[in-house]
Design an enzyme around this catalytic site. Sequence first.
Site, short mmCIF file in Angstrom:
data_model
loop_
_atom_site.label_atom_id
_atom_site.label_comp_id
_atom_site.label_asym_id
_atom_site.label_seq_id
_atom_site.Cartn_x
_atom_site.Cartn_y
_atom_site.Cartn_z
N LYS A 79 0.85 -1.20 0.00
CA LYS A 79 0.00 0.00 0.00
C LYS A 79 0.88 1.24 0.00
CE LYS A 79 -3.87 -2.07 2.49
NZ LYS A 79 -4.78 -1.95 3.60
N HIS A 80 1.82 1.26 -0.91
CA HIS A 80 2.67 2.43 -1.07
C HIS A 80 3.32 2.40 -2.45
CE1 HIS A 80 5.42 -0.66 0.76
NE2 HIS A 80 6.07 -0.33 -0.35
#
Length: 141
Positions: free
Chosen positions: A51-52
């Site tokens: 999630k980046h």
Amino acid sequence: MLQNVQRIKLDSKGDARGQLIALETFSSQVPFEVKRVYYIFDTTPGTVRGKHAHKVLRQLLICVSGSCVIRCDKGDGAEPVDYSLDWPDQGLLIEGMVWREMHNFSKGAVLLVLASEHYELSDYIRDYDVFVKEVNEAKER
Ligand code: T46
């Protein structure tokens, strides 16, 4: 296939005894100097990691045991693409601005990552809206 994301078939040296894969810096399979290696294992069932995005980092991801799915998103409005890694001769090269999420880890999965840079917190973009904004700003440049 997304720009900046490439499946790499790793060259396996197989014989009657089994398989061996050797990875070397600046080869066709690892097109960067490897400065860091880490691996993810013993994941909690149902967990989603990542999630980046990264600003500079180049990475080669290999699920050396079990399987997992890497979801890649260019932040340009197109649908994210899922890449399944389920055998140790499959690599996923991620370069440039790509939002990544790792999910569907099988029991016992081990995700090995070869990275082009040392661990640097400032290289991470952890807010999806900021990521999309940076992608759009880069397009306008
Ligand atoms: C990525 C995906 C595929 C370190 O101390 N050194 C390291 O080199 C790394 C990668 C992490 N850490 C620490 C930082 C956190 O306290 O390990 C902990 C877990 O890291 P993170 O939450 O960033 O892990 P993931 O699985 O969400 O993401 C990792 C990488 O960080 C990232 O670069 O692309 O795997």
